[in-house]
Design a protein around this motif. Structure first.
Motif, PDB file in Angstrom:
ATOM      1  N   UNK A 177      52.517  33.188  27.492  1.00  0.00           N
ATOM      2  CA  UNK A 177      53.962  33.090  27.350  1.00  0.00           C
ATOM      3  C   UNK A 177      54.654  34.413  27.676  1.00  0.00           C
ATOM      4  N   UNK A 178      54.027  35.531  27.317  1.00  0.00           N
ATOM      5  CA  UNK A 178      54.608  36.836  27.616  1.00  0.00           C
ATOM      6  C   UNK A 178      54.665  37.069  29.127  1.00  0.00           C
ATOM      7  N   UNK A 179      53.590  36.705  29.816  1.00  0.00           N
ATOM      8  CA  UNK A 179      53.594  36.849  31.276  1.00  0.00           C
ATOM      9  C   UNK A 179      54.666  35.978  31.910  1.00  0.00           C
ATOM     10  N   UNK A 180      54.836  34.772  31.397  1.00  0.00           N
ATOM     11  CA  UNK A 180      55.876  33.890  31.931  1.00  0.00           C
ATOM     12  C   UNK A 180      57.266  34.471  31.669  1.00  0.00           C
ATOM     13  N   UNK A 181      57.458  35.054  30.504  1.00  0.00           N
ATOM     14  CA  UNK A 181      58.756  35.648  30.185  1.00  0.00           C
ATOM     15  C   UNK A 181      59.063  36.837  31.082  1.00  0.00           C
ATOM     16  N   UNK A 182      58.044  37.615  31.414  1.00  0.00           N
ATOM     17  CA  UNK A 182      58.228  38.785  32.267  1.00  0.00           C
ATOM     18  C   UNK A 182      58.214  38.447  33.756  1.00  0.00           C
ATOM     19  N   UNK A 183      57.959  37.184  34.090  1.00  0.00           N
ATOM     20  CA  UNK A 183      57.899  36.787  35.496  1.00  0.00           C
ATOM     21  C   UNK A 183      56.645  37.271  36.197  1.00  0.00           C
ATOM     22  N   UNK A 184      55.541  37.343  35.466  1.00  0.00           N
ATOM     23  CA  UNK A 184      54.274  37.840  36.001  1.00  0.00           C
ATOM     24  C   UNK A 184      53.278  36.700  36.051  1.00  0.00           C
ATOM     25  N   UNK A 185      52.504  36.644  37.125  1.00  0.00           N
ATOM     26  CA  UNK A 185      51.450  35.636  37.248  1.00  0.00           C
ATOM     27  C   UNK A 185      50.162  36.199  36.676  1.00  0.00           C
ATOM     28  N   UNK A 186      49.604  35.602  35.612  1.00  0.00           N
ATOM     29  CA  UNK A 186      48.345  36.118  35.052  1.00  0.00           C
ATOM     30  C   UNK A 186      47.144  35.628  35.858  1.00  0.00           C
ATOM     31  N   UNK A 187      46.205  36.517  36.078  1.00  0.00           N
ATOM     32  CA  UNK A 187      44.968  36.204  36.783  1.00  0.00           C
ATOM     33  C   UNK A 187      43.789  36.600  35.909  1.00  0.00           C
ATOM     34  N   UNK A 188      42.663  35.900  36.084  1.00  0.00           N
ATOM     35  CA  UNK A 188      41.450  36.185  35.323  1.00  0.00           C
ATOM     36  C   UNK A 188      40.305  36.515  36.279  1.00  0.00           C
ATOM     37  N   UNK A 189      39.407  37.376  35.837  1.00  0.00           N
ATOM     38  CA  UNK A 189      38.216  37.692  36.617  1.00  0.00           C
ATOM     39  C   UNK A 189      37.188  36.589  36.451  1.00  0.00           C
ATOM     40  N   UNK A 190      36.203  36.585  37.337  1.00  0.00           N
ATOM     41  CA  UNK A 190      35.095  35.645  37.187  1.00  0.00           C
ATOM     42  C   UNK A 190      34.321  35.984  35.924  1.00  0.00           C
ATOM     43  N   UNK A 191      33.863  34.987  35.164  1.00  0.00           N
ATOM     44  CA  UNK A 191      33.077  35.281  33.959  1.00  0.00           C
ATOM     45  C   UNK A 191      31.815  36.081  34.296  1.00  0.00           C
ATOM     46  N   UNK A 192      31.522  37.056  33.461  1.00  0.00           N
ATOM     47  CA  UNK A 192      30.339  37.915  33.605  1.00  0.00           C
ATOM     48  C   UNK A 192      30.335  38.643  34.959  1.00  0.00           C
ATOM     49  N   UNK A 193      31.520  38.946  35.440  1.00  0.00           N
ATOM     50  CA  UNK A 193      31.637  39.621  36.736  1.00  0.00           C
ATOM     51  C   UNK A 193      32.651  40.745  36.615  1.00  0.00           C
ATOM     52  N   UNK A 194      32.312  41.860  35.937  1.00  0.00           N
ATOM     53  CA  UNK A 194      33.283  42.957  35.779  1.00  0.00           C
ATOM     54  C   UNK A 194      33.637  43.643  37.083  1.00  0.00           C
ATOM     55  N   UNK A 195      32.809  43.434  38.135  1.00  0.00           N
ATOM     56  CA  UNK A 195      33.123  44.061  39.425  1.00  0.00           C
ATOM     57  C   UNK A 195      34.459  43.575  39.975  1.00  0.00           C
ATOM     58  N   UNK A 196      34.888  42.359  39.589  1.00  0.00           N
ATOM     59  CA  UNK A 196      36.175  41.859  40.051  1.00  0.00           C
ATOM     60  C   UNK A 196      37.316  42.761  39.595  1.00  0.00           C
ATOM     61  N   UNK A 197      37.151  43.343  38.429  1.00  0.00           N
ATOM     62  CA  UNK A 197      38.133  44.275  37.877  1.00  0.00           C
ATOM     63  C   UNK A 197      37.615  45.702  37.979  1.00  0.00           C
ATOM     64  N   UNK A 198      36.939  45.991  39.091  1.00  0.00           N
ATOM     65  CA  UNK A 198      36.204  47.237  39.217  1.00  0.00           C
ATOM     66  C   UNK A 198      37.063  48.482  39.205  1.00  0.00           C
ATOM     67  N   UNK A 199      38.319  48.401  39.662  1.00  0.00           N
ATOM     68  CA  UNK A 199      39.164  49.600  39.701  1.00  0.00           C
ATOM     69  C   UNK A 199      39.397  50.155  38.310  1.00  0.00           C
ATOM     70  N   UNK A 200      39.681  49.272  37.350  1.00  0.00           N
ATOM     71  CA  UNK A 200      39.942  49.778  36.006  1.00  0.00           C
ATOM     72  C   UNK A 200      38.645  50.141  35.303  1.00  0.00           C
TER      73      UNK A 200
END
Length: 330
Positions: free
Chosen positions: A247-270
């Protein structure tokens, strides 16, 4: 490709060919004029008749047929052994019955000759991405760190003294063994995918309420710097799967995305940012208390954003990728 001092650059070839084809010069005279052989002048004149000015460019020297090329099934087997078992050219050659030089050439042609090009978990080639503009994607995650007891933790003072410091730290709950529970510091981090500009806060929990509050403040912080947030990428933690986060993402006009399960490389930059944060801030020096370390975080974040060279941004600080900051060009 012709070098800078070549007799026949593409422009000179065009002049030679036009003298022969359009002006009617004899091939021998044109060859003498440009100081090349008769077959060379005749070749460029012929190409001009057939293809026009486009024919004056260099052609690839790659053969049309390679009858002795490595068969496709053998190439697939070499690539499979490299991906799944991470074998070198000699070991692969022994299993596939080819020369080690052949295996190495296949690996190099497929751009997997270096293990650094492969993902450690899957063995597949690393796929890197970067969004074209700041704010197109924000990475969010939480870094958990054990709180530091008064007078320093075991990393700098040793385990024996560290235990004594833990026992001497006041106002801490006790576990079943009557040892003090120092608790955990949750560093909520937000990283812009394009610029690598980072925002971070330290809290005592990682609940959905805390995560959404950090997101709101981070979006406002980026907006002050001219970054409009469009998407946010997180792992599948409970805070990021909650209705409050959605709901917070919708209020801010942001599209939420999720990484693949058990795949931290998808979010590797952080994940890589957390490694830098731990090395250059959390465990860089002796902190005599947890409050001292927490006070040092804003200064390090400023150093990271404004002064520390980043290899992903051409060895410039991340803030230099933001081109609309007030006073940036004064």
């Amino acid at each position: 490709m012709a070098h800078a001092n070549a007799v026949l650059t593409p422009r000179a070839r065009l002049r030679l060919a036009r003298l022969v084809v359009e002006d009617g010069w004899p091939v021998a005279r044109a060859a003498e004029r440009f100081q090349v052989s008769w077959p060379t002048a005749n070749r460029w004149a012929r190409r001009y008749r057939e293809h026009g000015p486009a024919g004056m460019l260099d052609r690839s020297s790659r053969p049309r047929r390679c009858p002795r090329a490595t068969p496709a099934p053998v190439v697939r087997k070499i690539v499979h052994l490299r991906w799944k078992q991470r074998l070198g050219p000699v070991a692969i050659a022994a299993r596939v019955a080819v020369a080690p030089s052949t295996a190495h050439q296949v690996l190099r042609r497929c751009r997997i000759n270096r293990l650094a090009h492969l993902d450690r978990a899957t063995g597949e080639p690393v796929r890197r991405y970067e969004h074209p503009a700041p704010g197109d994607l924000l990475h969010v995650d939480v870094k958990k760190l054990g709180n530091i007891p008064d007078h320093g933790g075991w990393r700098f003072v040793g385990r024996a003294q560290g235990k004594r410091n833990r026992a001497a730290t006041p106002d801490k709950p006790r576990n079943r063994q009557h040892n003090p529970q120092m608790g955990t510091a949750y560093v909520h981090t937000v990283l812009d995918d394009h610029s690598r500009v980072a925002y971070a806060e330290i809290h005592d929990d990682e609940t959905a309420a805390t995560a959404t509050a950090v997101l709101r403040r981070a979006v406002a912080w980026f907006a002050i710097r001219g970054i409009a947030t469009h998407r946010v990428l997180s792992d599948n933690g409970s805070a990021y799967r909650s209705h409050l986060w959605r709901d917070t993402c919708a209020e801010l006009g942001i599209t939420p995305k999720k990484t693949r399960p058990y795949r931290p490389q998808t979010n590797g930059k952080i994940e890589r940012f957390h490694r830098t944060l731990a090395h250059e801030w959390a465990f860089r020096r002796l902190y005599t208390s947890e409050s001292q370390r927490r006070k040092a975080l804003p200064g390090w974040i400023h150093e990271y954003n404004h002064h520390r060279p980043h290899t992903a941004t051409g060895r410039h600080p991340p803030i230099t990728r933001l081109t609309n900051l007030s006073g940036q060009y004064t």
